[in-house]
Design a protein around this motif. Sequence first.
Motif, PDB file in Angstrom:
ATOM      1  N   GLY A 150       6.859  27.439   0.170  1.00 49.17           N
ATOM      2  CA  GLY A 150       6.605  26.234  -0.692  1.00 49.17           C
ATOM      3  C   GLY A 150       5.470  25.923  -0.535  1.00 49.17           C
ATOM      4  O   GLY A 150       4.442  26.198   0.649  1.00 49.17           O
ATOM      5  N   ASP A 151       4.834  25.148  -1.427  1.00 48.58           N
ATOM      6  CA  ASP A 151       3.567  24.639  -1.512  1.00 48.58           C
ATOM      7  C   ASP A 151       3.021  23.792  -0.485  1.00 48.58           C
ATOM      8  O   ASP A 151       1.877  23.606  -0.033  1.00 48.58           O
ATOM      9  N   GLU A 152       4.009  22.927   0.119  1.00 46.15           N
ATOM     10  CA  GLU A 152       3.693  21.793   1.075  1.00 46.15           C
ATOM     11  C   GLU A 152       3.759  22.251   2.467  1.00 46.15           C
ATOM     12  O   GLU A 152       3.335  21.211   3.581  1.00 46.15           O
ATOM     13  N   TYR A 153       4.160  23.374   2.708  1.00 42.51           N
ATOM     14  CA  TYR A 153       4.345  23.877   3.959  1.00 42.51           C
ATOM     15  C   TYR A 153       2.845  23.917   4.648  1.00 42.51           C
ATOM     16  O   TYR A 153       1.967  24.348   4.214  1.00 42.51           O
ATOM     17  N   GLU A 154       2.839  23.284   6.059  1.00 39.96           N
ATOM     18  CA  GLU A 154       1.517  23.246   6.676  1.00 39.96           C
ATOM     19  C   GLU A 154       1.235  24.407   7.596  1.00 39.96           C
ATOM     20  O   GLU A 154       2.022  24.843   8.242  1.00 39.96           O
ATOM     21  N   VAL A 155      -0.143  25.132   7.338  1.00 38.09           N
ATOM     22  CA  VAL A 155      -0.609  26.222   8.061  1.00 38.09           C
ATOM     23  C   VAL A 155      -1.788  25.887   8.758  1.00 38.09           C
ATOM     24  O   VAL A 155      -2.324  24.861   8.294  1.00 38.09           O
TER      25      VAL A 155
ATOM     26  N   LYS B  12     -13.427  26.662  14.344  1.00 34.94           N
ATOM     27  CA  LYS B  12     -13.037  25.441  13.666  1.00 34.94           C
ATOM     28  C   LYS B  12     -11.400  25.819  13.388  1.00 34.94           C
ATOM     29  O   LYS B  12     -10.856  26.997  13.357  1.00 34.94           O
ATOM     30  N   LYS B  13     -10.846  24.640  13.455  1.00 35.58           N
ATOM     31  CA  LYS B  13      -9.205  24.743  13.129  1.00 35.58           C
ATOM     32  C   LYS B  13      -8.767  23.645  12.652  1.00 35.58           C
ATOM     33  O   LYS B  13      -8.901  22.502  12.985  1.00 35.58           O
ATOM     34  N   ILE B  14      -8.300  23.694  11.344  1.00 39.14           N
ATOM     35  CA  ILE B  14      -7.717  22.569  10.682  1.00 39.14           C
ATOM     36  C   ILE B  14      -6.327  22.781  10.212  1.00 39.14           C
ATOM     37  O   ILE B  14      -5.813  24.138   9.865  1.00 39.14           O
ATOM     38  N   LYS B  15      -5.573  21.893   9.904  1.00 40.53           N
ATOM     39  CA  LYS B  15      -4.062  22.284   9.350  1.00 40.53           C
ATOM     40  C   LYS B  15      -4.094  21.787   7.867  1.00 40.53           C
ATOM     41  O   LYS B  15      -4.571  20.547   7.450  1.00 40.53           O
ATOM     42  N   VAL B  16      -3.743  22.588   7.186  1.00 36.70           N
ATOM     43  CA  VAL B  16      -3.547  22.204   5.559  1.00 36.70           C
ATOM     44  C   VAL B  16      -2.203  22.666   4.998  1.00 36.70           C
ATOM     45  O   VAL B  16      -1.788  23.545   5.492  1.00 36.70           O
ATOM     46  N   PRO B  17      -1.671  22.126   3.920  1.00 36.66           N
ATOM     47  CA  PRO B  17      -0.783  22.611   3.107  1.00 36.66           C
ATOM     48  C   PRO B  17      -1.171  23.968   2.625  1.00 36.66           C
ATOM     49  O   PRO B  17      -2.408  24.048   2.122  1.00 36.66           O
ATOM     50  N   VAL B  18      -0.073  24.579   2.330  1.00 38.65           N
ATOM     51  CA  VAL B  18      -0.340  26.021   1.830  1.00 38.65           C
ATOM     52  C   VAL B  18      -1.198  25.881   0.480  1.00 38.65           C
ATOM     53  O   VAL B  18      -2.180  26.889   0.105  1.00 38.65           O
TER      54      VAL B  18
END
Length: 486
Positions: free
Chosen positions: A180-185, A198-204
């Motif tokens: 799904g689009d909202e899952y965070e990676v 660098k490391k960031i958490k974003v939705p798909v």
Amino acid sequence: MNKIVVIGLGPGAEDALTLGAAKNLREKRKTYLRTEKHPTVSYLKREEIEYETYDKVYDSKEEFEDVYSSIVEDLIEQSDKYGTINYCVPGHPLIAEKTVELLLGAEKEERVELEIVEGLSFIEPVILSMQSDPVEGLKIIDGLDLKNQKVDISVDNLVTQVYNQTKASELKLELSEIYGDEYEVYIIKAAGVPGEEKKIKVPVYELDRLGWIDYLTSIYIPKVQTEDKRVYDFNDLLKIMETLRGEDGCPWDIKQTNESLKKYVIEEAYELVEAIEEDDIDGIVEELGDVLLQVVFHSQIGREEGYFNIWDVIRGISEKMVNRHPHVFGDGVAETDSEVKRVWDDIKASEKEQESHQERLRSVPKVLPALIRSEKVQKRASKCGFDWDDRGGAVEKLREEVEELIQEIDSNGENIDGELGDILFSVVNLSRFLDVDPERALYKSVDKFIDRFSKVEDEVLKSGRKMEDMGLDELDEIWEEVKSGE
């Protein structure tokens, strides 16, 4: 034999360069880099180690396969020329390195000798950055091979070689279908390289919206947590079915057998067909799930009884599809739809050891609806030439059967059902020549009758009367009015 010393340059930090790598780099040998775009190259420059790179090859070839094979061929040529050479690759030589894979193949062919000098891979610094233990499950996926490598939602996934926004977009589309689009990676760049990581958490859906994605970028996808289950895969469905049939499961599910579930297989299949007929997308999704559940349910029973399991089912259908499509998976030829059907039928008959035409006819399942079974039997009979030349013969046969039924009715004969069956069989035969699906045609006629009947009843009710109080002539008159209005 000439030799290539393959050296892993590590993930990027100079401190991650192994002693073995440093020692071999100081040897007075010709040194080649797959790419100069790597932080550890600054060490080579500072140590005044001369080298040549293959970066120019990337610009001269359209496909990566051509790039890699071109590099390998040149390396072998250079080793023939200089005896022993160094070949440096990012990370560990045996992890996500296609050129080394090709070199190993060349070594098996005795074209060159290889020596692998280990390097720290990018995996270790990513694990350190994520503070995750790979023992709990980690799948590594090549971002350049997303068509053949699939994510596993039950474990963490690390996608390598997501080196630009185009690759990130491809990955986004793949992941959005599953998570799904909202899952965070997590997007991780230059893992383990001081000052650059660098490391960031974003939705798909934001995967391809960052301007700093480059050749040192990987995507870390955390596994789907069981306590917050919003995404499921096939293994989850198998586990659910196993639980329902388990000791503390559902009493109804536990008592079911392959025999007791037969009617549900048929019901679910028809409900799926109805959803398709109504173009109900949500319904199609739901009913496909119900059909799949029946497959899993029967397979779980087979597993418990020790006869078969779901993997036998999957293996069987996979082997069947490959075997019956030699024009796709082999060297067979079938360029038209009719040729494909002929090949399919011939292979099917061979698999079932059906040597005669009558065996093919008798193998049509008796549990099929009569119209469908009739059509299948007629099609198989036609393959050996037992058929009318054109639809004219089918029309005359229908007329003949109608006359025989009328004669049987007039004489109060005992074979009315047989003659009526002959008419239906002849109608199916004519439908075949007219390229009309008889089941579909009758389905439409039934619906048409229901619609007209409903309009007739509405007209009767408007007049303040009931259908039961009216004669057939009156009802038929209203019927004709409804029909002409259509």
